[in-house]
Scaffold this active site. Structure first.
Site, PDB file in Angstrom:
ATOM      1  N   ASP A   1     -47.428  49.572 -40.976  1.00 48.63           N
ATOM      2  CA  ASP A   1     -47.313  50.835 -40.227  1.00 48.63           C
ATOM      3  C   ASP A   1     -47.709  52.008 -41.110  1.00 48.63           C
ATOM      4  O   ASP A   1     -47.000  52.384 -42.019  1.00 48.63           O
ATOM      5  CB  ASP A   1     -45.883  51.026 -39.723  1.00 48.63           C
ATOM      6  CG  ASP A   1     -45.768  52.195 -38.749  1.00 48.63           C
ATOM      7  OD1 ASP A   1     -46.704  53.012 -38.668  1.00 48.63           O
ATOM      8  OD2 ASP A   1     -44.749  52.308 -38.073  1.00 48.63           O
TER       9      ASP A   1
ATOM     10  N   ASP B   1     -53.610  56.117 -36.792  1.00 48.42           N
ATOM     11  CA  ASP B   1     -52.345  55.379 -36.714  1.00 48.42           C
ATOM     12  C   ASP B   1     -52.637  53.912 -36.438  1.00 48.42           C
ATOM     13  O   ASP B   1     -53.412  53.587 -35.544  1.00 48.42           O
ATOM     14  CB  ASP B   1     -51.449  55.952 -35.615  1.00 48.42           C
ATOM     15  CG  ASP B   1     -50.163  55.161 -35.446  1.00 48.42           C
ATOM     16  OD1 ASP B   1     -49.472  54.944 -36.456  1.00 48.42           O
ATOM     17  OD2 ASP B   1     -49.855  54.756 -34.311  1.00 48.42           O
TER      18      ASP B   1
END
Length: 438
Positions: free
Chosen positions: A120, A318
């Site tokens: 992440d 992202d």
């Protein structure tokens, strides 16, 4: 030369969710090839090597709707980061659950316990579900079996870097949120081994309680820029530099790579400047200055793309969001020009949050994201999804949900697949180069 981005169709968190493989289970021998040097193999969550692979595939429509739901949970989480406050779960009949898209293998403790960690990029924290955790999955890290494990006390400087620390006992405990869930953990340290690199005294949260369904079930390792992130804790080893290449969901091999440190990074690569939001330093902001559909630069109000640290507005890369999300004025401009270029003779329909779908074949224009110093042109496989029968295809991007006051444009993992994304923090730049990752 313009970098060109290629196929993709997944679900992602760019934090690193940890799968602790029980000794009895082991990994498929073909999947157990050792990571070498400072490079880790990256697997899609649906890879044959992934323990998270669903036992039975649902319909194409169901999988799209499920991914949209997970993306909505992800977008809520990102919005809460930007706003600097916890997100309140929306009232919905459907549980919103974030789940990993890409995982890497790591080892923690002495002797090491093998983890498959979901990456992440928009998170700093590392946390692991530990023995005795209430509300965690059945797979936990057994700290009692590691000779190098220790719990940090309240006087440790790292205790000041976590959210809401409490010191009712000698250990540094803290509470945090992820998505719509809450986490209680003790701040701890142990040896984390990535490929051939042992990192002694790595600081992470040893989770003892979880409430809610949005927490990655087997932990998190963040690749953001904050004080407890992998970049910060391994600054001397990796010099705050890493790159990743995400494999296509459609690939039978499902194997990309996470390359840590400046050695072996691509030389021929286009860069754009990394921007820093002091309020949310973990997010990788870039300056998007326009979007082109075909040869036309669409008319987007400058305010829809502008970087504003005060509000958190701007554009981020992202790894945890699957489908690109644009603020409403930007998405509307892109969608309307896309529809115009496809033509009025094609039959327009919708699917869940996608409002531009077609029930027959179309000739799609290219879409180019324009950044300072770098353009990224997407071929159709990076912004169109097709049903397995090929009868339906959708423009796989959308505006932020109506109930989410989002000011973020998100370049998601579908746009990043089969490209090398290089994060070079010392030189404040983000690079993109074409690479077949699968």
């Amino acid at each position: 030369m313009t970098p060109t981005l290629h196929p993709l169709l997944p679900i992602l968190l760019f934090s690193v969710t940890l799968f602790l493989a029980p000794p009895s289970q082991g990994l498929n021998p073909k999947c157990d090839a050792p990571d070498r040097g400072s490079t880790l193999q990256v697997l899609h969550v649906y890879s044959p090597c992934s323990p998270f692979r669903p036992p039975k595939a649902g319909s194409w429509e169901d999988s799209v709707l499920q991914t949209q739901s997970k993306d909505q949970a992800r977008l809520q989480y990102l919005a809460s980061l930007v706003a600097g406050k916890s997100v309140v779960p929306i009232a919905s009949g459907r549980q919103l659950v974030q789940s990993p898209t890409y995982i890497v293998r790591a080892r923690i403790g002495t002797p090491p316990q093998t983890l498959l960690m979901a990456m992440d990029t928009s998170n700093d924290a590392a946390w692991v579900p530990c023995s005795g955790c209430v509300g965690c999955s059945s797979t936990v890290f057994d700290s009692s079996k590691s000779s190098t494990f220790k719990t940090l006390g309240c006087q440790a400087p790292q205790c000041k870097q976590v959210s809401n620390p409490t010191c009712d006992t000698s250990s540094c405990s803290y509470n945090t949120t992820y998505g719509g869930s809450s986490i209680a953990a003790n701040l701890s340290q142990d040896t984390l081994t990535l490929a051939a690199d042992p990192v002694s005294g790595y600081t992470f949260g040893c989770i003892n309680k979880v409430v809610g369904n949005s927490v990655p079930p087997q932990g998190l390792l963040g690749l953001g820029r904050g004080p407890l992130s992998l970049l910060s804790q391994t600054q001397n080893l990796y010099q705050s530099t890493f790159s990743y290449c995400l494999p296509s969901f459609r690939s039978s091999n499902f194997s990309g790579s996470l390359r840590l440190g400046p050695v072996g990074q691509p030389k021929r690569i286009k860069y754009t400047q990394l921007l820093r939001n002091p309020r949310r330093s973990s997010l990788y902001y870039v300056n998007m200055i326009g979007i082109r559909v075909g040869r036309k630069i669409v008319d987007i109000p400058p305010s829809a793309l502008a970087f504003d640290p005060a509000t958190g507005a701007g554009t981020i890369f992202d790894s945890g969001t699957v489908y690109a999300r644009l603020v409403a004025p930007a998405y509307t401009a892109v969608r309307d020009e896309f529809r115009r270029r496809v033509g009025a003779n094609s039959t327009l329909t919708s699917l869940g949050g996608f409002d531009t779908c077609y029930s027959g074949p179309i000739v799609a224009p290219t879409i180019t994201f324009m950044f300072t110093g770098m353009n990224v042109t997407l071929p159709p496989d990076n912004f169109l999804i097709h049903s397995s029968a090929g009868s339906i295809m959708c423009l796989a991007m959308a505006a932020a949900p109506d109930n989410l006051n989002s000011v973020l444009n998100v370049i998601a993992n579908m746009q990043q697949q089969n490209h090398r994304i290089l994060i070079d923090v010392p030189n404040s730049r983000l690079g993109v180069a074409r690479e077949l990752c699968s």
